[in-house]
Design a protein around this motif. Structure first.
Motif, PDB file in Angstrom:
ATOM      1  N   ARG A  26       0.885  -1.173   0.000  1.00 14.53           N
ATOM      2  CA  ARG A  26       0.000   0.000   0.000  1.00 14.53           C
ATOM      3  C   ARG A  26       0.912   1.209   0.000  1.00 14.53           C
ATOM      4  O   ARG A  26       1.749   1.358   0.897  1.00 14.53           O
ATOM      5  CB  ARG A  26      -0.891   0.005   1.242  1.00 14.53           C
ATOM      6  N   ASP A  28       1.505   5.622  -1.252  1.00 14.42           N
ATOM      7  CA  ASP A  28       0.848   6.919  -1.358  1.00 14.42           C
ATOM      8  C   ASP A  28       0.809   7.479  -2.765  1.00 14.42           C
ATOM      9  O   ASP A  28       0.384   8.610  -2.968  1.00 14.42           O
ATOM     10  CB  ASP A  28       1.530   7.921  -0.425  1.00 14.42           C
ATOM     11  N   ARG A  29       1.215   6.697  -3.740  1.00 14.62           N
ATOM     12  CA  ARG A  29       1.312   7.183  -5.113  1.00 14.62           C
ATOM     13  C   ARG A  29       0.872   6.095  -6.084  1.00 14.62           C
ATOM     14  O   ARG A  29       1.087   4.913  -5.841  1.00 14.62           O
ATOM     15  CB  ARG A  29       2.764   7.548  -5.367  1.00 14.62           C
ATOM     16  N   ALA A  30       0.273   6.490  -7.193  1.00  9.92           N
ATOM     17  CA  ALA A  30      -0.198   5.529  -8.191  1.00  9.92           C
ATOM     18  C   ALA A  30       0.929   5.128  -9.140  1.00  9.92           C
ATOM     19  O   ALA A  30       1.794   5.941  -9.466  1.00  9.92           O
ATOM     20  CB  ALA A  30      -1.346   6.140  -8.999  1.00  9.92           C
ATOM     21  N   ALA A  57      -2.986  -2.804  -9.792  1.00 14.81           N
ATOM     22  CA  ALA A  57      -3.064  -1.582  -8.990  1.00 14.81           C
ATOM     23  C   ALA A  57      -4.520  -1.149  -8.872  1.00 14.81           C
ATOM     24  O   ALA A  57      -5.297  -1.296  -9.816  1.00 14.81           O
ATOM     25  CB  ALA A  57      -2.256  -0.470  -9.648  1.00 14.81           C
ATOM     26  N   ARG A  58      -4.846  -0.655  -7.676  1.00 10.28           N
ATOM     27  CA  ARG A  58      -6.176  -0.072  -7.494  1.00 10.28           C
ATOM     28  C   ARG A  58      -6.107   0.919  -6.341  1.00 10.28           C
ATOM     29  O   ARG A  58      -5.260   0.815  -5.462  1.00 10.28           O
ATOM     30  CB  ARG A  58      -7.238  -1.127  -7.247  1.00 10.28           C
ATOM     31  N   ARG A  59      -7.011   1.854  -6.385  1.00 17.18           N
ATOM     32  CA  ARG A  59      -7.071   2.863  -5.321  1.00 17.18           C
ATOM     33  C   ARG A  59      -8.040   2.394  -4.263  1.00 17.18           C
ATOM     34  O   ARG A  59      -9.191   2.050  -4.555  1.00 17.18           O
ATOM     35  CB  ARG A  59      -7.521   4.193  -5.890  1.00 17.18           C
ATOM     36  N   TRP A  64      -5.216   5.439  -0.417  1.00 18.01           N
ATOM     37  CA  TRP A  64      -3.936   4.793  -0.664  1.00 18.01           C
ATOM     38  C   TRP A  64      -4.072   3.865  -1.870  1.00 18.01           C
ATOM     39  O   TRP A  64      -5.165   3.413  -2.206  1.00 18.01           O
ATOM     40  CB  TRP A  64      -3.500   3.999   0.569  1.00 18.01           C
ATOM     41  N   PHE A  65      -2.947   3.562  -2.499  1.00 20.48           N
ATOM     42  CA  PHE A  65      -2.950   2.707  -3.670  1.00 20.48           C
ATOM     43  C   PHE A  65      -2.450   1.315  -3.301  1.00 20.48           C
ATOM     44  O   PHE A  65      -1.402   1.178  -2.676  1.00 20.48           O
ATOM     45  CB  PHE A  65      -2.087   3.315  -4.783  1.00 20.48           C
ATOM     46  N   GLU A  66      -3.213   0.323  -3.652  1.00 18.37           N
ATOM     47  CA  GLU A  66      -2.860  -1.065  -3.375  1.00 18.37           C
ATOM     48  C   GLU A  66      -2.235  -1.655  -4.635  1.00 18.37           C
ATOM     49  O   GLU A  66      -2.885  -1.722  -5.673  1.00 18.37           O
ATOM     50  CB  GLU A  66      -4.105  -1.836  -2.952  1.00 18.37           C
ATOM     51  N   LEU A  67      -0.977  -2.051  -4.524  1.00 17.72           N
ATOM     52  CA  LEU A  67      -0.238  -2.576  -5.668  1.00 17.72           C
ATOM     53  C   LEU A  67       0.131  -4.026  -5.445  1.00 17.72           C
ATOM     54  O   LEU A  67       0.440  -4.433  -4.329  1.00 17.72           O
ATOM     55  CB  LEU A  67       1.054  -1.789  -5.894  1.00 17.72           C
TER      56      LEU A  67
END
Length: 84
Positions: A26, A28-30, A57-59, A64-67
């Motif tokens: 998780r 803070d950036r896409a 990837a999803r917001r 927060w961005f989950e990668l």
């Protein structure tokens, strides 16, 4: 597993789980799927440098961005440190 992750070029967050060669984080950036990343994961035993490619990837609802990161060139020693 919860460890701090610092992505080269910007981006910080937490590494949450490792399954085979896929690390879920998780941040803070896409980042777009397919993006190659270099990062440092702060583990209890110190820092581990990793190379990865974004495979998903999803917001999240919290912003927060989950990668999902596919780790490349992952050595056995590095995997063991990440698992601990």
């Amino acid at each position: 597993m919860t460890a701090r992750i610092h992505i080269d070029g910007g981006g910080e967050g937490e590494a949450e789980s490792l399954t085979r060669e896929v690390l879920e984080v998780r941040v803070d950036r896409a980042f777009a799927p397919g993006t190659p990343l270099r990062a440092t994961v702060e583990c209890g035993d110190g820092e581990v440098a990793i190379e990865a490619r974004v495979v998903g990837a999803r917001r999240g609802e919290d912003g927060w961005f989950e990668l999902r990161l596919r780790l490349v060139n992952l050595r056995r020693e590095t995997r063991e440190v990440l698992i601990r």
